[in-house]
Design a protein around this motif. Structure first.
Motif, short mmCIF file in Angstrom:
data_model
loop_
_atom_site.label_atom_id
_atom_site.label_comp_id
_atom_site.label_asym_id
_atom_site.label_seq_id
_atom_site.Cartn_x
_atom_site.Cartn_y
_atom_site.Cartn_z
N LEU A 1 4.39 -1.21 12.07
CA LEU A 1 4.91 0.00 11.34
C LEU A 1 6.23 0.24 12.02
N TYR B 1 3.74 7.68 6.66
CA TYR B 1 4.71 6.80 6.24
C TYR B 1 4.94 6.76 4.86
N THR B 2 6.34 6.63 4.50
CA THR B 2 6.75 6.60 2.96
C THR B 2 7.74 5.47 2.94
N ILE B 3 7.54 4.75 1.65
CA ILE B 3 8.44 3.46 1.49
C ILE B 3 9.85 3.84 1.26
N ILE C 1 10.64 1.78 5.66
CA ILE C 1 9.64 2.68 5.53
C ILE C 1 10.21 4.08 6.49
N LEU D 1 -3.97 3.03 6.69
CA LEU D 1 -3.61 1.66 6.31
C LEU D 1 -4.73 0.72 7.01
N PRO E 1 1.87 7.39 0.17
CA PRO E 1 2.08 7.38 1.57
C PRO E 1 0.90 7.29 2.34
N CYS E 2 1.01 6.63 3.49
CA CYS E 2 -0.34 6.65 4.25
C CYS E 2 0.04 6.60 5.90
N GLN F 1 0.85 -1.20 0.14
CA GLN F 1 -0.08 0.02 0.05
C GLN F 1 0.93 1.35 -0.02
N LEU F 2 2.08 1.27 0.73
CA LEU F 2 2.98 2.33 0.73
C LEU F 2 3.62 2.73 -0.38
N SER F 3 3.70 1.50 -1.25
CA SER F 3 4.33 1.50 -2.60
C SER F 3 3.51 2.46 -3.55
#
Lengths: 209, 209
Positions: B44, B69-71, B53, B21, B15-16, B10-12
């Motif tokens: 997380l 959060y960002t991958i 992340i 999430l 960003p969430c 999902q983060l790919s």
DNA sequence: CCGACCATGTAATATGTTACATGATTGT
DNA sequence: ACAATCATGTAACATATTACATGGTCGG
């Protein structure tokens, strides 16, 4: 909760030791529930404490002892109540499909291998279920025969009907997954023809000049 | 392991926050993985510790803060490796079918209610998946559109193809379960005609004399 | 006598669910 | 003001997996 009832169910067919139950609940066997022996032995003690089953120490050989568990009346009731309740489902968790949607950056070959493995897996599963169903319908399946023993004709028929529905549903699902995989592979081939091959041919043409 | 990758996946896409999430991984949403927020927040922190992340505190309103959060590149790699690996399956555990085979002593009405509930459940699921697929194919699905952004035509096409395969497989399965339930109900009706009704008629005849 | 299998357990770890806990923000 | 929803966490419990641990039986 389901493990309790998987055990009670098997014991409602025939008394078993923990070892027997572990064989019956083996994940490779393709039944409707599975558990490792490390989960089964403690659960058996809990079931006995709750009065749903009773264990009888039985000598095997000179020194070894196994406990053969038998379902009690309370256990039979508990199983019947559970089985007659509304159907129970687990939340959808499908790592395979999760992989697939995030494989959109993976090389086509990896995706193809993934789907081929999927097809093989469910192909094998379909074959295994076919064997089981055949054994049941030709009345050669020992566990099922044990369950039918002492029941009237119509009772036997209903029991076989439900079992055939359960296995039949699983079988159809396996067959569906095989068909799905075949279709998926065909679509991947088409995608490759339309995009990858076209690109390659363009490149080759350009280098010829 | 799958939860990690459901989150990374999902983060790919985009960003969430943990809360986002949790919505995405809600069990009612009919996605390919689900988890409660109580499982997500600790995961997380583990992912961040592993460097897959990165969380950025973001103010919301006056006092509240959320972490977006960002991958990372390492996270992208880990996801890609996982997604390109051989498919992962969970052992077969099906409490619904388990109930069914041990319902062979239950009243027919209970069995019928069970199967009707099954049909309803998968009927609803099929409808939900149809909605999702329609939104995806008509390019109105925000999450999927976010994932496609910035990709070439062929890349978008492959991504959509895989997603349609994944949802299509689930949809077909739901449809299969509905058909299975209908057939099961018909077989139960036939069984009742052949046995229960016949018995009742016999009883009535005898009492008339 | 040796290997395959019978037989039972515990421990550590991982995963998943339910309940408890707190407080801010947004729209009506 | 109030409810719905945003937002994040912990604790307790239930379930599932993998590894560790031990020893007997049976057939070749």
């Amino acid at each position: 909760m389901a493990l309790r009832y998987a055990i009670l169910g098997q014991l409602s067919t025939t008394p078993c030791s923990g070892y027997d139950l572990a064989l019956y609940l083996d994940s490779a066997r393709g039944s409707f529930w599975c558990a490792a022996h490390s989960q089964i032995y403690p659960e058996l003690r809990r079931l006995e404490e709750a009065g749903l089953i009773e264990g009888a120490p039985t000598p095997v050989g000179e020194k070894l002892e196994k406990r053969i568990y038998t379902i009690t009346d309370a256990g039979t009731d508990a199983l019947a109540t559970w089985a007659a309740g509304t159907p129970i489902y687990r939340p959808n968790r499908d790592p395979e499909r999760l992989q697939l949607i995030f494989a959109d950056r993976a090389p086509l070959d990896a995706i193809r291998r993934h789907i081929e493995a999927h097809r093989d897996r469910f192909g094998r599963q379909r074959a295994r279920i076919d064997d089981i169903r055949e054994a049941i319908l030709s009345r050669e399946h020992v566990r099922v025969e044990a369950r039918l023993r002492g029941r009237s004709g119509p009772e036997q028929e209903l029991s076989l009907l439900l079992r055939d529905l359960a296995y039949g549903g699983d079988r159809e699902r396996a067959a569906l997954e095989v068909k799905w995989a075949d279709r998926a592979l065909a679509l991947l081939d088409a995608y490759e023809r339309d995009h990858v091959d076209v690109k390659r041919r363009k490149r080759e043409e350009e280098s010829r000049r």
